[in-house]
Design a protein around this motif. Structure first.
Motif, PDB file in Angstrom:
ATOM      1  N   ALA A   1       4.502  -9.064   6.446  1.00 28.49           N
ATOM      2  CA  ALA A   1       4.052  -8.835   7.732  1.00 28.49           C
ATOM      3  C   ALA A   1       3.406 -10.044   8.516  1.00 28.49           C
ATOM      4  O   ALA A   1       3.721 -10.002   9.888  1.00 28.49           O
ATOM      5  N   ILE A   2       2.752 -10.699   7.798  1.00 30.79           N
ATOM      6  CA  ILE A   2       2.313 -12.095   8.175  1.00 30.79           C
ATOM      7  C   ILE A   2       3.428 -13.018   8.769  1.00 30.79           C
ATOM      8  O   ILE A   2       3.311 -13.617   9.927  1.00 30.79           O
TER       9      ILE A   2
ATOM     10  N   LEU B   1       1.142  -0.687   8.429  1.00 32.65           N
ATOM     11  CA  LEU B   1       0.927   0.679   8.242  1.00 32.65           C
ATOM     12  C   LEU B   1       2.215   1.250   8.072  1.00 32.65           C
ATOM     13  O   LEU B   1       2.294   2.574   7.440  1.00 32.65           O
ATOM     14  N   ALA B   2       3.319   0.745   8.342  1.00 28.39           N
ATOM     15  CA  ALA B   2       4.637   1.385   7.582  1.00 28.39           C
ATOM     16  C   ALA B   2       4.898   0.907   6.165  1.00 28.39           C
ATOM     17  O   ALA B   2       5.808   1.368   5.635  1.00 28.39           O
TER      18      ALA B   2
ATOM     19  N   VAL C   1      -7.684 -17.018  17.464  1.00 27.24           N
ATOM     20  CA  VAL C   1      -8.487 -16.198  16.707  1.00 27.24           C
ATOM     21  C   VAL C   1      -7.672 -15.158  16.241  1.00 27.24           C
ATOM     22  O   VAL C   1      -8.244 -13.989  15.634  1.00 27.24           O
ATOM     23  N   VAL C   2      -6.274 -15.111  16.103  1.00 28.30           N
ATOM     24  CA  VAL C   2      -5.626 -14.220  15.541  1.00 28.30           C
ATOM     25  C   VAL C   2      -5.967 -14.037  13.916  1.00 28.30           C
ATOM     26  O   VAL C   2      -6.036 -14.894  13.276  1.00 28.30           O
TER      27      VAL C   2
ATOM     28  N   MET D   1       1.984  -6.976  13.378  1.00 30.44           N
ATOM     29  CA  MET D   1       1.321  -7.124  11.984  1.00 30.44           C
ATOM     30  C   MET D   1       0.835  -5.755  11.469  1.00 30.44           C
ATOM     31  O   MET D   1       1.236  -5.172  10.252  1.00 30.44           O
ATOM     32  N   THR D   2      -0.102  -5.237  12.463  1.00 31.17           N
ATOM     33  CA  THR D   2      -0.526  -3.913  12.301  1.00 31.17           C
ATOM     34  C   THR D   2       0.447  -2.813  11.693  1.00 31.17           C
ATOM     35  O   THR D   2       0.417  -2.008  10.869  1.00 31.17           O
TER      36      THR D   2
END
Length: 258
Positions: A216-217, A208-209, A193-194, A203-204
Motif C-alpha cells: 500500500a505504501i 482496509l481491503a 507530513v504524510v 493507502m488507507t
C-alpha cells in the motif's frame, strides 16, 4: 466482503446520515447560517455518488480504456469550470483553468499509463485519473485566484515596470511566481507530513481491503508524487494562459473589476 473487509450496509449509510443531521443541528443551534447549505451539499453528494456508481459499473464492465479516458476528459471539463470560478474576473478564466487541468492530467496520467506504472484497466484509470484531476483543479483554482488579486492590488507596480520598458511577461513575473508558490504550498505541506499526521486515502483504502502495508505504501508514494507533479504542471499552465490574457496587443495591463 473483499478480502476480509466488511463493507458498510445501508444501515451503516443511515448512521452516517444521522451524523450529518447532528452536524446540521449544531450549525442551526450555533446560528452559523450554514444548515441549509450543509443539508443540500450532503443530499447532492449522495445523489451524485449513487449516479456515478451506476455509471462506473457500466464503464468498468463494458467500455475498457477508451471509456475510462472519455470519463477522465469529462472530469477535466467539469474541473475546469470549477477552478475557473476561482479566478472570476480574469479574462477567459475558465479557459485558462481547463487548459491547466488538462495539461497536468495529460502529462501525469499519460506518463503513468505509457510507462506501465498503473494498469490500463478502467477500474484503475478512472480513480487514479480522478485524483490527478482533483489535485490539478485545486492548484489551478488557487493560482488563478491569486493572479487576479495581484493583478488588481499590484497594478501600479506592474505598470511601473512596463513604463521602464520591461515586456509584459517580465513585468508580471514576480506575481506569477507568487501565485505558483501559493498554489503549491498546500500540496507540499501535505506531502511533508504524510504518514505522520494522516494516512492518505489510497493507502488507507488498500489497507482496509487487506493489502499488505508495504504494498500500500508503494502505491501511495506513486499517488503522492503524481499529485505533486499534476498540481505543479496545472498551476503553471493555468497561470501562463491567464497571464497572457491580462495584457492587450500593446502589452498594456487591462482593467479588471475590483
Amino acid at each position: 466482503m473483499v478480502q476480509g473487509l466488511s463493507v458498510p450496509n445501508w444501515q451503516g449509510v443511515g448512521t452516517s446520515v444521522a451524523l450529518v443531521g447532528l452536524a446540521a443541528l449544531i450549525a442551526y443551534r450555533q446560528r452559523l447560517h450554514l444548515t441549509r447549505e450543509l443539508l443540500i451539499a450532503a443530499a447532492r453528494a449522495g445523489v451524485q455518488l449513487v449516479a456515478v456508481g451506476a455509471i462506473l459499473l457500466i464503464l468498468f464492465r463494458h467500455t475498457g480504456l477508451p471509456g475510462a479516458l472519455a470519463w477522465v476528459v469529462l472530469m477535466v471539463v467539469i474541473a475546469g469550470q470549477v477552478a475557473g470560478r476561482r479566478g472570476a474576473g480574469l479574462p477567459h478564466a475558465i479557459r485558462a483553468a481547463t487548459a491547466g487541468v488538462a495539461f497536468g492530467t495529460v502529462i501525469t496520467l499519460g506518463a503513468l499509463i505509457a510507462l506501465q506504472v498503473i494498469s490500463t484497466q478502467a477500474r484503475v484509470v478512472v480513480p487514479v485519473g480522478g485524483m490527478i484531476v482533483s489535485g490539478a483543479m485545486q492548484a489551478s483554482g488557487i493560482a488563478l485566484r491569486r493572479l487576479r488579486e495581484d493583478a488588481v492590488s499590484a497594478r501600479p507596480a506592474i505598470e511601473a515596470r512596463l513604463c521602464l520598458g520591461l515586456p509584459a511577461r517580465e513585468a508580471f513575473l514576480p506575481h506569477r511566481r507568487s501565485a505558483l508558490r501559493t498554489a503549491l504550498v498546500p500540496g507540499i505541506d501535505s506531502t511533508k507530513v504524510v504518514g505522520l499526521i494522516s494516512l492518505p486515502g489510497a493507502m488507507t483504502g488498500l489497507i482496509l481491503a487487506g493489502v499488505e502495508p508495504l504494498t500500500a505504501i508503494r502505491y501511495q508514494i506513486v499517488v503522492m508524487y503524481m499529485l505533486l507533479a499534476a498540481a505543479s504542471l496545472a498551476a503553471l499552465a493555468a497561470a501562463r494562459v491567464a497571464e497572457r490574457a491580462l495584457f492587450d496587443d500593446a502589452q498594456r495591463l487591462i482593467a479588471l473589476p475590483t
